[in-house]
Design an enzyme around this catalytic site. Structure first.
Site, short mmCIF file in Angstrom:
data_model
loop_
_atom_site.label_atom_id
_atom_site.label_comp_id
_atom_site.label_asym_id
_atom_site.label_seq_id
_atom_site.Cartn_x
_atom_site.Cartn_y
_atom_site.Cartn_z
N ARG A 269 25.10 61.02 54.22
CA ARG A 269 25.29 62.57 53.16
C ARG A 269 23.68 62.79 53.78
O ARG A 269 22.42 62.46 53.19
CB ARG A 269 25.24 62.53 51.83
CG ARG A 269 25.27 63.58 50.99
CD ARG A 269 25.53 63.13 49.37
NE ARG A 269 25.48 64.84 49.32
CZ ARG A 269 24.17 64.43 47.91
NH1 ARG A 269 23.08 64.30 47.35
NH2 ARG A 269 24.59 65.90 47.69
N HIS B 186 21.58 72.10 49.28
CA HIS B 186 20.75 71.51 48.43
C HIS B 186 18.93 71.97 48.41
O HIS B 186 18.06 71.38 48.81
CB HIS B 186 19.90 69.92 49.51
CG HIS B 186 20.06 68.57 48.40
ND1 HIS B 186 20.85 67.67 48.37
CD2 HIS B 186 18.70 68.80 47.71
CE1 HIS B 186 20.07 66.40 47.77
NE2 HIS B 186 19.24 66.86 47.38
N GLU C 148 23.96 69.44 42.49
CA GLU C 148 23.19 69.71 41.33
C GLU C 148 22.36 70.92 41.11
O GLU C 148 21.47 71.18 40.77
CB GLU C 148 21.63 68.89 40.90
CG GLU C 148 21.72 66.94 41.29
CD GLU C 148 20.70 66.81 40.81
OE1 GLU C 148 19.28 66.51 41.31
OE2 GLU C 148 20.50 65.18 41.37
N ASN D 85 25.50 62.21 40.73
CA ASN D 85 24.40 61.79 40.82
C ASN D 85 23.93 60.73 39.91
O ASN D 85 23.59 61.84 38.74
CB ASN D 85 22.99 63.08 41.74
CG ASN D 85 23.50 63.38 42.94
OD1 ASN D 85 23.83 62.31 43.04
ND2 ASN D 85 22.55 64.37 43.49
N TYR E 63 20.56 58.88 37.64
CA TYR E 63 19.53 57.72 37.85
C TYR E 63 19.07 57.61 36.18
O TYR E 63 18.25 56.54 36.51
CB TYR E 63 18.34 59.12 38.88
CG TYR E 63 18.79 59.24 39.74
CD1 TYR E 63 17.73 58.75 40.86
CD2 TYR E 63 19.04 60.92 39.83
CE1 TYR E 63 17.72 59.09 42.02
CE2 TYR E 63 19.32 60.99 41.28
CZ TYR E 63 18.60 59.96 42.34
OH TYR E 63 18.84 60.46 43.97
N GLU F 287 24.52 60.35 44.79
CA GLU F 287 22.99 59.57 44.59
C GLU F 287 23.07 58.43 43.83
O GLU F 287 23.28 58.77 41.53
CB GLU F 287 22.52 60.41 44.62
CG GLU F 287 21.76 61.05 45.85
CD GLU F 287 20.85 62.66 45.21
OE1 GLU F 287 19.94 62.45 44.56
OE2 GLU F 287 20.60 64.34 46.50
#
Ligand code: FCB
Length: 458
Positions: free
Chosen positions: A79, A122, A167, A303, A305, A362
């Site tokens: 990606r 991005h 995002e 994504n 985290y 991600e």
């Protein structure tokens, strides 16, 4: 922990991820124009140590070597993002040389047996478009659609997998409310308007991409921040629900045809009591916008985290909420390691929205890596990956259509406001020499992917 590739579906997508401004460098080459991140990173005080993406990982020149690194890991997908300012340097005029780079990259990937997954945005808006109002101006929607059209027309025979935006929460709120990211604006109502233009740009681009790309697979990537209440009190639960609206539901409900969540709309209409009075969301949603945003998706990119633990608090705090930081493990970003939150998130997205497919676009961790005699010993990162892969497996086994996982990141790179101070790579980047060194976590990935190859007989 027992974990092997063969436990995952045979056709699972295994990849690594990067983004243009974080790795490419070559910011003035082949006609590229400036982006808001060039401007922002060159503004004193905006990034750690004044770091910029001028050279980054010099991937623009080293892309062949980097594709070989991916081959070495054994991934079957990659990606990356296309830099809008390479394609439309002044925001209006197509620059074929910018597109050529991505053709070469895609060809190198295809030759290596690696499926390209391209993200259109991005975070590197052409500065010329920012000068006309950027994401805060509705005209950005047409500009994005034109850009998406040009890129997919030219790359569509090579690249089938497309992600419109990366995002939107981050570039809307960090870019326009807190000002920690480009373009560094601090204006909450404007940030809220930006969220709508971003989602609209996405929705309007989806049918254009489909028309240009035979067999297109089109999706969007959201960052998800599961919000857990600090306690079971109604006040903490309500606080968590408020934040969940702003972080997660605001960016997901409209994609799935539900419009903006009522409770969050109400919050935005009231302002954030004790923080910002007055309406934050002027009614600039035009007829037809919500229908456009709800264009059917082939997959939802996730994504992930960390999570947010919310406690109710009166006065001073936006949304009457404060963040609690429980004892536990944290990464160098100060992000708590909470794999159960990933499993729960996947179950929830499946239950509440039922997307056709989900992919982790991600997931990864920064740690203070040290290069010693050509090696980087990063057991904490390996463990982070193992724990999160195990969480994915639990979700798959519970029926979630999770189709792939992209590790962030292939190599250490320009971590936005943190500059080069935070390292997320499977490869260590030695910036002065541009040498890449496989970290122990990368070695673990290589073994994991290989082992599964053997066991799974692929
Ligand atoms: C995400 C970004 C990505 C990277 C990681 C650590 O928010 O999409 O570019 O910076 O965080």
């Amino acid at each position: 922990m027992h974990l092997e590739r063969a436990q995952f579906p045979d056709d699972f997508v295994w990849g690594t991820a990067t983004a243009a401004y974080q790795i490419e460098g070559a910011v003035r080459e082949d006609g590229r124009g400036p982006s808001i991140w060039d401007t922002f990173s060159h503004t004193p005080g905006k990034t750690h140590g004044g770091d910029t993406g001028d050279t980054a990982c010099d991937h623009y020149h080293l892309y062949r070597e980097d594709v070989a690194l991916m081959q070495g890991l054994g991934v079957n997908a990659y990606r990356f993002s296309v830099a809008w300012p390479r394609v439309f340097p002044d925001g209006r005029t197509l620059n074929p040389r910018g597109l050529e780079f991505y053709k070469r990259l895609a060809d190198a990937l295809l030759e290596a047996g690696i499926t390209p997954w391209a993200t259109l945005y991005h975070w590197d808006l052409p500065q010329a478009l920012q000068n006309q109002g950027g994401w805060a101006s509705r005209s950005v929607v047409d500009a994005f659609v034109r850009y998406a059209d040009a890129v997919t027309r030219h790359l569509g025979s090579r690249v089938r997998h497309w992600i419109t935006l990366n995002e939107p929460w981050v570039f809307s709120f960090l870019g326009h409310a807190t000002g920690q990211h480009a373009p560094g604006v601090r204006n909450v109502p404007r940030a809220v308007q930006v969220t709508h233009h971003a989602l609209l740009a996405h929705g309007r681009a989806v049918p254009v991409i489909r028309a240009n790309v035979p067999g297109a697979q089109v999706g969007i990537t959201n960052n998800y921040m599961p919000v857990e209440p600090f306690s079971a009190t109604p006040a903490d639960q309500a606080a968590a629900r408020r934040l969940d609206g702003v972080f997660n539901r605001w960016f997901t409900d409209p994609l799935f045809g539900r419009g903006y969540p009522e409770d969050t709309l109400r919050l935005f209409r009231l302002g954030f009591p004790g923080f910002l009075q007055g309406p934050l969301f002027p009614p600039r949603v035009l007829p037809g916008d919500l229908e456009a945003i709800a264009a059917p998706l082939d997959f939802l990119g996730v994504n992930f985290y960390t999570r947010f633990v919310a406690r109710a608090r009166r006065g001073g705090q936006p949304l009457g909420t404060e963040q609690v930081r429980p004892e536990g493990e944290y990464t160098a970003m100060g992000w708590e390691v909470v794999p159960h939150a990933l499993r729960d998130l996947l179950l929830r997205l499946h239950r509440d929205y039922a997307p056709k497919a989900l992919l982790i676009t991600e997931n990864g961790a920064a740690y203070p890596d040290v290069l010693e005699q050509d090696a980087v010993h990063d057991p904490a990162r390996t463990r982070y990956f193992q724990l999160h892969l195990a969480a994915c497996l639990e979700a798959i086994n519970a029926g979630v259509p999770l189709k792939g996982y992209f590790a962030w990141s292939l190599l250490d790179n320009f971590e936005w406001a943190e500059g080069y101070s935070k390292r997320f790579g499977l490869y260590y980047t030695d910036y002065p020499t541009q040498r890449r060194v496989l970290k122990d976590s990368g070695r673990w990935w290589r073994e994991f992917l290989r082992e599964g190859d053997r066991v799974g007989g692929r």
